[in-house]
Design a protein around this motif. Structure first.
Motif, short mmCIF file in Angstrom:
data_model
loop_
_atom_site.label_atom_id
_atom_site.label_comp_id
_atom_site.label_asym_id
_atom_site.label_seq_id
_atom_site.Cartn_x
_atom_site.Cartn_y
_atom_site.Cartn_z
N GLY A 38 27.34 -37.91 0.06
CA GLY A 38 28.06 -37.19 -0.98
C GLY A 38 27.30 -35.96 -1.45
O GLY A 38 26.08 -35.87 -1.30
N GLY A 39 28.04 -35.03 -2.03
CA GLY A 39 27.44 -33.76 -2.44
C GLY A 39 26.28 -33.93 -3.41
O GLY A 39 25.27 -33.21 -3.32
N ALA A 40 26.39 -34.87 -4.34
CA ALA A 40 25.32 -35.07 -5.32
C ALA A 40 24.03 -35.48 -4.65
O ALA A 40 22.93 -35.07 -5.06
CB ALA A 40 25.75 -36.14 -6.34
N TYR A 41 24.13 -36.28 -3.57
CA TYR A 41 22.93 -36.81 -2.92
C TYR A 41 22.38 -35.86 -1.86
O TYR A 41 21.29 -36.11 -1.32
CB TYR A 41 23.24 -38.18 -2.29
N ARG A 42 23.12 -34.81 -1.54
CA ARG A 42 22.61 -33.79 -0.62
C ARG A 42 22.04 -32.59 -1.37
O ARG A 42 21.55 -31.64 -0.76
CB ARG A 42 23.72 -33.32 0.32
N SER A 43 22.07 -32.63 -2.68
CA SER A 43 21.68 -31.48 -3.49
C SER A 43 20.15 -31.34 -3.59
O SER A 43 19.40 -32.31 -3.43
CB SER A 43 22.26 -31.61 -4.90
N HIS A 44 19.71 -30.11 -3.87
CA HIS A 44 18.29 -29.87 -4.11
C HIS A 44 17.83 -30.61 -5.36
O HIS A 44 16.68 -31.07 -5.43
CB HIS A 44 18.04 -28.36 -4.27
N LEU A 45 18.72 -30.74 -6.34
CA LEU A 45 18.37 -31.44 -7.57
C LEU A 45 18.04 -32.90 -7.30
O LEU A 45 17.07 -33.46 -7.86
CB LEU A 45 19.52 -31.34 -8.57
N TRP A 46 18.82 -33.54 -6.44
CA TRP A 46 18.55 -34.95 -6.10
C TRP A 46 17.22 -35.09 -5.36
O TRP A 46 16.41 -35.96 -5.70
CB TRP A 46 19.70 -35.49 -5.25
N ARG A 47 16.99 -34.23 -4.39
CA ARG A 47 15.74 -34.30 -3.64
C ARG A 47 14.54 -34.03 -4.54
O ARG A 47 13.52 -34.70 -4.45
CB ARG A 47 15.77 -33.31 -2.47
N GLY A 48 14.68 -33.04 -5.43
CA GLY A 48 13.59 -32.73 -6.34
C GLY A 48 13.31 -33.87 -7.31
O GLY A 48 12.14 -34.15 -7.63
N THR A 49 14.36 -34.52 -7.77
CA THR A 49 14.18 -35.65 -8.68
C THR A 49 13.49 -36.81 -7.99
O THR A 49 12.61 -37.46 -8.56
CB THR A 49 15.54 -36.10 -9.25
N CYS A 50 13.89 -37.10 -6.75
CA CYS A 50 13.24 -38.18 -6.00
C CYS A 50 11.75 -37.86 -5.79
O CYS A 50 10.89 -38.76 -5.92
CB CYS A 50 13.93 -38.37 -4.65
N GLU A 51 11.45 -36.61 -5.51
CA GLU A 51 10.04 -36.22 -5.34
C GLU A 51 9.28 -36.39 -6.64
O GLU A 51 8.14 -36.88 -6.66
CB GLU A 51 9.97 -34.77 -4.85
N GLU A 52 9.90 -36.00 -7.74
CA GLU A 52 9.28 -36.15 -9.06
C GLU A 52 8.99 -37.61 -9.39
O GLU A 52 7.96 -37.93 -10.00
CB GLU A 52 10.20 -35.54 -10.12
N LEU A 53 9.88 -38.50 -8.98
CA LEU A 53 9.74 -39.92 -9.27
C LEU A 53 8.96 -40.67 -8.19
O LEU A 53 8.83 -41.89 -8.26
CB LEU A 53 11.12 -40.56 -9.42
N SER A 54 8.45 -39.95 -7.18
CA SER A 54 7.72 -40.53 -6.06
C SER A 54 8.58 -41.54 -5.30
O SER A 54 8.12 -42.62 -4.91
CB SER A 54 6.42 -41.20 -6.55
N ILE A 55 9.84 -41.18 -5.08
CA ILE A 55 10.78 -42.01 -4.34
C ILE A 55 11.17 -41.28 -3.06
O ILE A 55 11.45 -40.08 -3.08
CB ILE A 55 12.03 -42.31 -5.18
#
Length: 228
Positions: free
Chosen positions: A135-152
């Protein structure tokens, strides 16, 4: 014939996937937090007075038309919109976290992820990887950046292979039967208020076949107060 089917574990419908007829092959990650599944389920909002599933189509249309403060479509009927249920479910334990929202944007998805990670942390679970669809939300830069921030580590399913994210898909089917359409709600707000209680029942009291008919919370070992 029964003996042969039994030896192949094909003698019960519960062993088969309803959509494909193939044998269900269960798997799970070894410990809580190793992988969580995320997805969004869309349910039509309920008009004031109740929806057609319980009050009938004629009364349901009347309730829909009488629901105030809603935009109109070209037939002058209210557009009730949808409830988007964002869910994060642990692969090992099947413990689930869900929130109801009015959209499925990346901003909402990452906010849910933040709160879900905090919620799991309070129960002794450290989220390491997250699996989503495309889905679009999970392909976004915001999602990837958040996962990186949370060490996920973010993972995505192969296109057109929803089975890969099957645990959250199955949870949403259980949610539809046990919460969304379980009884006659007289408004959408009433249904959303009932979500927290149903989730508590699912996590703490409802037997789960994948957990040896114990509730999912029984598979967590560091829940505060668990051994008091």
């Amino acid at each position: 014939m029964h003996r042969i089917l039994r030896s192949a574990r094909l003698n019960r419908l519960a062993y088969l996937d309803r959509a494909t007829g193939e044998l269900v092959r269960r798997y799970e990650h070894r410990y809580p937090g190793s992988l969580v599944h995320v997805d969004v389920k869309k349910f039509g909002n309920i008009p004031d007075g109740g929806g057609w599933r319980y009050v009938g189509r004629r009364q349901g249309e009347k309730n829909r038309s009488a629901t105030p403060d809603k935009p109109k479509n070209k037939w002058r009927d209210p557009k009730l919109g949808y409830a988007f249920i964002h869910t994060v479910i642990d692969d090992h334990s099947r413990v689930a976290y869900s929130e109801a929202h009015d959209d499925e944007t990346a901003t909402t998805a990452v906010a849910v992820l933040h709160r879900a990670v905090e919620w799991f942390t309070d129960r002794g679970v450290t989220v390491e990887r997250v699996l989503s669809d495309n889905g679009g939300a999970y392909r976004s830069h915001l999602w990837r950046g958040t996962c990186e921030e949370l060490s996920i580590t973010p993972k995505r399913t192969r296109p057109y292979r929803p089975q890969t994210n099957g645990k959250v898909e199955r949870f949403h089917r259980t949610m539809a039967d046990g919460w969304a359409y379980a009884r006659c709600y007289t408004s959408e707000q009433e249904r959303r208020y009932a979500l927290a209680d149903w989730l508590h029942h699912y996590n703490h009291h409802r037997p789960h076949t994948a957990c040896d008919y114990q509730p999912p919370i029984s598979r967590l070992t560091n829940v505060p107060g668990q051994y008091n």
